[in-house]
Design a protein around this motif. Structure first.
Motif, PDB file in Angstrom:
ATOM      1  N   ALA A  30      75.051  60.059  35.503  1.00 53.20           N
ATOM      2  CA  ALA A  30      76.509  59.623  35.747  1.00 53.20           C
ATOM      3  C   ALA A  30      76.444  58.359  36.487  1.00 53.20           C
ATOM      4  CB  ALA A  30      77.128  60.652  36.415  1.00 53.20           C
ATOM      5  N   ASP A  31      75.305  57.943  37.447  1.00 54.25           N
ATOM      6  CA  ASP A  31      75.550  57.018  38.418  1.00 54.25           C
ATOM      7  C   ASP A  31      74.150  56.160  38.127  1.00 54.25           C
ATOM      8  OD1 ASP A  31      73.853  58.672  39.537  1.00 54.25           O
ATOM      9  OD2 ASP A  31      74.799  58.785  41.601  1.00 54.25           O
ATOM     10  N   GLY A  32      73.368  56.355  37.156  1.00 56.07           N
ATOM     11  CA  GLY A  32      72.109  55.615  37.053  1.00 56.07           C
ATOM     12  C   GLY A  32      70.855  56.070  38.104  1.00 56.07           C
ATOM     13  N   GLU A  33      71.230  57.355  38.704  1.00 54.86           N
ATOM     14  CA  GLU A  33      70.051  57.980  39.535  1.00 54.86           C
ATOM     15  C   GLU A  33      69.644  59.449  39.026  1.00 54.86           C
ATOM     16  OE1 GLU A  33      68.812  56.733  42.127  1.00 54.86           O
ATOM     17  OE2 GLU A  33      70.374  55.413  43.077  1.00 54.86           O
ATOM     18  N   VAL A  34      68.513  59.814  39.334  1.00 57.80           N
ATOM     19  CA  VAL A  34      68.054  61.136  38.962  1.00 57.80           C
ATOM     20  C   VAL A  34      68.844  62.110  39.430  1.00 57.80           C
ATOM     21  CG1 VAL A  34      65.967  62.670  39.051  1.00 57.80           C
ATOM     22  CG2 VAL A  34      65.681  60.106  38.822  1.00 57.80           C
ATOM     23  N   GLU A  35      69.392  62.926  38.707  1.00 60.05           N
ATOM     24  CA  GLU A  35      70.268  64.179  39.081  1.00 60.05           C
ATOM     25  C   GLU A  35      69.663  65.468  38.636  1.00 60.05           C
ATOM     26  OE1 GLU A  35      73.709  62.952  36.746  1.00 60.05           O
ATOM     27  OE2 GLU A  35      74.425  61.562  38.225  1.00 60.05           O
ATOM     28  N   GLY A  36      69.841  66.548  39.485  1.00 56.89           N
ATOM     29  CA  GLY A  36      69.603  67.916  39.074  1.00 56.89           C
ATOM     30  C   GLY A  36      68.332  68.294  39.512  1.00 56.89           C
ATOM     31  N   LEU A  37      67.051  67.380  39.922  1.00 58.81           N
ATOM     32  CA  LEU A  37      65.874  67.661  40.296  1.00 58.81           C
ATOM     33  C   LEU A  37      66.000  67.547  41.806  1.00 58.81           C
ATOM     34  CD1 LEU A  37      63.553  65.199  38.091  1.00 58.81           C
ATOM     35  CD2 LEU A  37      63.700  67.840  38.079  1.00 58.81           C
ATOM     36  N   LYS A  59      66.542  58.343  43.999  1.00 61.03           N
ATOM     37  CA  LYS A  59      66.987  59.767  44.451  1.00 61.03           C
ATOM     38  C   LYS A  59      65.797  60.874  43.626  1.00 61.03           C
ATOM     39  CE  LYS A  59      71.894  59.191  45.126  1.00 61.03           C
ATOM     40  NZ  LYS A  59      73.250  59.685  44.440  1.00 61.03           N
ATOM     41  N   LEU A  60      64.774  60.252  43.243  1.00 63.50           N
ATOM     42  CA  LEU A  60      63.546  61.126  42.779  1.00 63.50           C
ATOM     43  C   LEU A  60      63.048  61.913  43.944  1.00 63.50           C
ATOM     44  CD1 LEU A  60      62.088  61.439  39.906  1.00 63.50           C
ATOM     45  CD2 LEU A  60      60.226  60.154  41.180  1.00 63.50           C
ATOM     46  N   PRO A  61      62.966  63.314  43.676  1.00 62.09           N
ATOM     47  CA  PRO A  61      62.770  64.415  44.800  1.00 62.09           C
ATOM     48  C   PRO A  61      61.162  64.151  44.921  1.00 62.09           C
ATOM     49  CG  PRO A  61      63.078  65.468  42.878  1.00 62.09           C
ATOM     50  CD  PRO A  61      63.579  64.282  42.638  1.00 62.09           C
ATOM     51  N   SER A  62      60.603  64.822  45.987  1.00 68.99           N
ATOM     52  CA  SER A  62      59.117  65.075  46.219  1.00 68.99           C
ATOM     53  C   SER A  62      58.473  65.670  45.016  1.00 68.99           C
ATOM     54  CB  SER A  62      59.082  65.366  47.757  1.00 68.99           C
ATOM     55  OG  SER A  62      57.539  65.581  47.784  1.00 68.99           O
ATOM     56  N   LEU A  63      57.631  65.324  44.188  1.00 67.85           N
ATOM     57  CA  LEU A  63      57.038  66.060  43.159  1.00 67.85           C
ATOM     58  C   LEU A  63      55.452  65.716  43.616  1.00 67.85           C
ATOM     59  CD1 LEU A  63      59.308  65.073  40.324  1.00 67.85           C
ATOM     60  CD2 LEU A  63      59.437  67.018  41.529  1.00 67.85           C
ATOM     61  N   PRO A  64      54.907  66.376  44.158  1.00 69.29           N
ATOM     62  CA  PRO A  64      53.421  66.194  44.709  1.00 69.29           C
ATOM     63  C   PRO A  64      52.486  66.609  43.728  1.00 69.29           C
ATOM     64  CG  PRO A  64      54.296  68.501  45.892  1.00 69.29           C
ATOM     65  CD  PRO A  64      55.474  67.706  44.904  1.00 69.29           C
ATOM     66  N   LYS A  65      52.678  67.488  42.587  1.00 71.31           N
ATOM     67  CA  LYS A  65      51.970  68.034  41.691  1.00 71.31           C
ATOM     68  C   LYS A  65      52.019  66.973  40.357  1.00 71.31           C
ATOM     69  CE  LYS A  65      50.170  72.597  43.326  1.00 71.31           C
ATOM     70  NZ  LYS A  65      50.206  73.715  42.851  1.00 71.31           N
ATOM     71  N   LEU A  66      53.143  65.979  40.221  1.00 72.15           N
ATOM     72  CA  LEU A  66      53.291  65.618  39.033  1.00 72.15           C
ATOM     73  C   LEU A  66      52.075  64.606  38.787  1.00 72.15           C
ATOM     74  CD1 LEU A  66      55.724  65.348  37.261  1.00 72.15           C
ATOM     75  CD2 LEU A  66      56.393  63.088  38.293  1.00 72.15           C
ATOM     76  N   THR A  82      59.035  54.071  45.408  1.00 68.74           N
ATOM     77  CA  THR A  82      59.354  55.447  45.426  1.00 68.74           C
ATOM     78  C   THR A  82      58.380  56.190  44.968  1.00 68.74           C
ATOM     79  OG1 THR A  82      61.952  54.908  45.630  1.00 68.74           O
ATOM     80  CG2 THR A  82      61.256  57.223  45.170  1.00 68.74           C
ATOM     81  N   LEU A  83      57.701  55.877  43.657  1.00 69.28           N
ATOM     82  CA  LEU A  83      56.658  56.719  43.194  1.00 69.28           C
ATOM     83  C   LEU A  83      55.712  56.997  43.820  1.00 69.28           C
ATOM     84  CD1 LEU A  83      56.795  55.035  39.514  1.00 69.28           C
ATOM     85  CD2 LEU A  83      57.938  57.076  40.257  1.00 69.28           C
ATOM     86  N   SER A  84      54.964  56.078  44.731  1.00 68.29           N
ATOM     87  CA  SER A  84      54.054  56.198  45.591  1.00 68.29           C
ATOM     88  C   SER A  84      54.105  57.418  46.669  1.00 68.29           C
ATOM     89  CB  SER A  84      53.365  55.298  46.021  1.00 68.29           C
ATOM     90  OG  SER A  84      54.481  54.588  46.795  1.00 68.29           O
ATOM     91  N   GLU A  85      55.784  57.303  47.227  1.00 69.36           N
ATOM     92  CA  GLU A  85      55.954  58.063  48.226  1.00 69.36           C
ATOM     93  C   GLU A  85      56.159  59.721  47.535  1.00 69.36           C
ATOM     94  OE1 GLU A  85      59.623  56.567  49.791  1.00 69.36           O
ATOM     95  OE2 GLU A  85      58.788  54.583  50.220  1.00 69.36           O
ATOM     96  N   LYS A  86      56.847  59.757  46.433  1.00 67.01           N
ATOM     97  CA  LYS A  86      57.339  61.162  46.034  1.00 67.01           C
ATOM     98  C   LYS A  86      56.334  61.586  45.057  1.00 67.01           C
ATOM     99  CE  LYS A  86      61.115  60.683  48.393  1.00 67.01           C
ATOM    100  NZ  LYS A  86      62.386  60.691  47.625  1.00 67.01           N
ATOM    101  N   CYS A  87      55.601  60.669  44.234  1.00 69.54           N
ATOM    102  CA  CYS A  87      54.570  61.361  43.347  1.00 69.54           C
ATOM    103  C   CYS A  87      53.271  60.788  43.210  1.00 69.54           C
ATOM    104  CB  CYS A  87      55.262  60.937  41.894  1.00 69.54           C
ATOM    105  SG  CYS A  87      56.853  61.276  41.418  1.00 69.54           S
ATOM    106  N   PRO A  88      52.650  60.936  44.422  1.00 67.41           N
ATOM    107  CA  PRO A  88      51.584  60.330  45.011  1.00 67.41           C
ATOM    108  C   PRO A  88      50.187  60.498  44.058  1.00 67.41           C
ATOM    109  CG  PRO A  88      51.901  62.209  46.412  1.00 67.41           C
ATOM    110  CD  PRO A  88      52.978  62.061  45.492  1.00 67.41           C
ATOM    111  N   ASN A  89      50.483  61.620  43.270  1.00 72.99           N
ATOM    112  CA  ASN A  89      49.137  62.022  42.300  1.00 72.99           C
ATOM    113  C   ASN A  89      49.183  61.767  40.729  1.00 72.99           C
ATOM    114  OD1 ASN A  89      47.296  63.425  44.397  1.00 72.99           O
ATOM    115  ND2 ASN A  89      49.016  64.842  44.632  1.00 72.99           N
ATOM    116  N   LEU A  90      50.228  60.654  40.715  1.00 74.72           N
ATOM    117  CA  LEU A  90      50.375  60.297  39.193  1.00 74.72           C
ATOM    118  C   LEU A  90      49.128  59.707  38.669  1.00 74.72           C
ATOM    119  CD1 LEU A  90      53.799  58.611  39.218  1.00 74.72           C
ATOM    120  CD2 LEU A  90      53.239  60.796  37.984  1.00 74.72           C
TER     121      LEU A  90
END
Length: 241
Positions: A30-37, A59-66, A82-90
């Protein structure tokens, strides 16, 4: 369908903590952000948000195993830190078809130390002079850029690796295999084993019936011939009289 509702449908009655893979491609933000996660999706390893209208990842949540993140065909032009903060194991990141223009934007991915494959195809940044050399220099941890390494060797296909792996790829496949390979197969073999015996019995019964009919026909024919002979003799006797 909006992204929030789509995620609810994908999760169904499961707990977010049970979800390992989540695909919500072509839903709408709706607003160009991640919603529902939320941070409850802590076991998530694969997330696909293709063509959902994202302008930002704030607004991406913390996803440590992603491990694998698909973000192609969105409107992202920054906020990659934001990706290195929320998804450090990509290990795999697909940003193709976004509005990434400058190397400084990609520089934010330096802290993704496990990143092996990066896709920027169809982004304006690819038109920069020495684009590939610059990105490989900026991100030394990356092995494959847009599907090829620095020596232009193509990256292995992850789908082929999955096919080579053991075991079914989904519960549906496993159920089909059980039906076709075990229950269905055994039923088929049982049918094939029992069928010949049944055919032999049917054939024997048919043969006996045909024999009985033939004997009856022969007896009837013999009797009829004998009757005709007797009638012929009676006619001769009448003529003699």
């Amino acid at each position: 369908m909006d992204m929030k509702k789509r995620i609810t449908l994908e999760v169904r009655n499961r707990s977010p903590a049970e979800i390992v893979e989540l695909v919500v491609d072509n839903s709408r933000s709706a607003d160009g952000e991640v919603e529902g996660l939320t941070d409850e999706f802590k076991e998530l390893e694969f997330l696909s948000l293709v063509n959902v209208g994202l302008n930002s990842l704030s607004k991406l949540p913390s996803l440590p195993k992603l491990r694998k993140l698909e973000l192609s065909d969105n409107n992202l032009s920054g906020s990659l830190e934001t990706l290195s903060e929320k998804c450090p194991n990509l290990t795999y990141l697909n940003l193709s078809g976004n509005k990434i223009k400058e190397l400084s934007t990609v520089e934010a991915l330096q802290h993704l130390k496990s990143l092996q494959s990066l896709d920027l195809f169809n982004c304006e940044i690819t038109s920069l002079e020495d684009y590939r050399d610059s990105v490989f220099e900026l991100l030394p941890q990356v092995t494959y850029l847009d599907g090829f390494d620095q020596e232009d060797n193509e990256a292995p296909d992850s789908e082929d690796e999955d096919e080579d792996g053991a075991g079914p790829t989904s519960e549906y496949d496993e159920e089909d295999e059980d039906e076709d390979g075990s229950e269905g197969g055994q039923g088929g073999r049982g049918f094939q084993v029992n069928r010949p015996d049944q055919d032999e019995e049917d054939y024997a019964e048919d043969e006996e019936e045909d024999t009985a009919i033939a004997i009856a026909a022969a007896v009837h024919g013999h009797k009829r011939k004998r009757d005709e002979d007797d009638e012929g003799e009676e006619d001769e006797d009448d003529e003699d009289d």
